[in-house]
Design a protein around this motif. Structure first.
Motif: not given
Length: 436
Positions: A271-288, A322-326
């Protein structure tokens, strides 16, 4: 989790499964080519025609079955009747290969006779006829479900990222061949990322609350796609993850960075999401980038790859998310007024040139972890590297030799898949009436 991410509009890729039909078909084409090497030139013309006909039929039916297996892997249980046909066809192809091996052995021992030539022709004709019988049914199913989602992949594939990743994967292939000593080869750059995994809150679940929470496992890590030597298969890749303590966090002196490694064939969905908020990572607005991995050993994966075994569905106990972000450099307390005063004192002792060099060095250090590709996130490049390396690992052939149709399966966005329940129901009844 699959449904949650799919409904959120993220790009979802279900990797095409390793198919027994595909492995058998590849082998049968090689076996016929081997047989042809032992046929005299003056008797090859007619057999060549039949061989070309068989190869085109095999390629067509293999692609159709791969599309249907991909649909079935996404939860279309209505395709069970068609998949049985695929299993029967695999048995026919396996039996054909055995017959061709016997005939090839005969050709090595004696000259080809008109009788033996007729047997070879009849063997090929029989398999072609069996394939011809299944093709109309496969076409009917594909028409019912609609194949535009596979063919229109340019609507949701980035040509730039695809080209970039293709060059990197091909370069790694060439480098791997040069190093015959069996050393590991990095595919693409080393990525500086933040690593997340799932925490299952059993206490919350017992109270009727949401039991799945994404958490930051490594604030910063070095992430690398690596091609590794393997005695069983030619193309084998690992995702290597090393925790990086240069992450603006406190670490004990005796604490050691953790390591994780995954065989790339363990990945079943991406899965490629435009925002980390998809995973309820509120402090992340960049892709995951989210990966669904199967808890399968490399030995089991080697066996599946070599024997063409179908991937089996896994329950939650056999899956790891698992998930990764910049990695994003944070703002530290060094920007406070007190620090500014200290810096002023030091600046008085520095020359203009020294200060300039220090600023440039800091700017370079901040730019390095991001590994920017043009103006896009490096995560998008990693996504395509994983897609293409998984394709090579599953099909065991170089990327530049893969058919367009097969490549489309690995670039297809599952969210584009059309479902037509009414047509499927009527199709199932028709197949039942045919006793398929």
């Amino acid at each position: 989790m699959d449904q949650l991410l799919s409904k959120a509009g993220s790009t979802l890729v279900t990797f095409a499964v390793r198919s027994g039909v595909q492995v058998a078909s590849t082998y049968v084409i090689k076996s016929v080519s081997t047989l042809m090497d032992h046929v005299p030139e003056q008797q090859k013309k007619k057999l060549d025609r039949k061989r070309n006909q068989l190869e085109s039929k095999v390629e067509t039916v293999t692609y159709s079955i791969e599309v249907l297996r991909l649909m079935a892997a996404k939860g279309n249980s209505n395709l069970s009747y068609v998949l049985k046909l695929a299993d029967y066809l695999k048995e026919d192809i396996d039996n054909f290969s055995k017959d061709i091996e016997i005939l090839t052995a005969d050709l090595k021992k004696k000259k080809i006779s008109s009788e033996l030539l007729k047997i070879i022709e009849k063997t090929i004709d029989d398999l072609v006829e069996k394939i011809d019988n299944i093709i109309p049914i496969l076409n009917l199913v594909l028409t019912t479900y609609g194949t535009s989602t596979v063919n229109n992949f340019q609507d949701y594939v980035s040509p730039g990222r695809l080209l970039n990743s293709t060059v990197l994967v091909n370069q790694s292939n060439e480098e791997f061949v040069k190093h015959k000593s069996g050393q590991e080869i990095n595919v693409g750059p080393e990525f500086s990322l933040t690593f997340y995994n799932i925490y299952y809150n059993h206490t919350a679940a017992s109270n009727g609350e949401h039991q799945i929470t994404w958490r930051e496992k490594y604030a910063r890590c070095k992430f690398q796609v690596v091609r590794v030597p393997n005695n069983e298969v030619e193309y084998c890749y690992k995702l290597k993850i090393l925790e990086d303590f240069d992450d603006e966090r406190y670490h004990e002196e005796d604490e050691k960075p953790e390591r994780k490694s995954y065989d790339i064939r363990q990945i079943s969905k991406l899965f490629f999401s435009a925002s980390g908020r998809l995973l309820k990572l509120e402090d992340r607005s960049s892709p995951v980038l989210v990966l669904k991995t199967m808890k399968t050993t490399s030995e089991e994966l080697d066996s599946e790859t070599l024997n063409g075994a179908e991937e089996k569905p896994h329950d939650d106990g056999g899956v790891e998310w698992i998930a990764v972000g910049d990695y994003e450099m944070g703002t530290t307390e060094s920007d406070s007024d007190d620090d500014d005063e200290e810096e002023d004192e030091h600046d008085e002792e520095k020359s203009f040139t020294e200060a300039k060099q220090e600023i440039e060095a800091k700017a370079t250090d901040k730019a390095k972890p991001n590994n920017k590709i043009g103006n896009s996130s490096p995560l998008s490049l990693l996504e395509y590297l994983i897609r293409l390396c998984t394709l090579q690992a599953n099909d065991q052939m170089p990327l530049l030799e893969v058919k367009d149709e097969r490549l489309r399966l690995y670039l297809a966005d599952e969210n584009q898949m059309n479902k037509t329940p009414n047509k499927v129901a009527s199709l199932n009844k028709k197949m039942e009436s045919l006793k398929i």
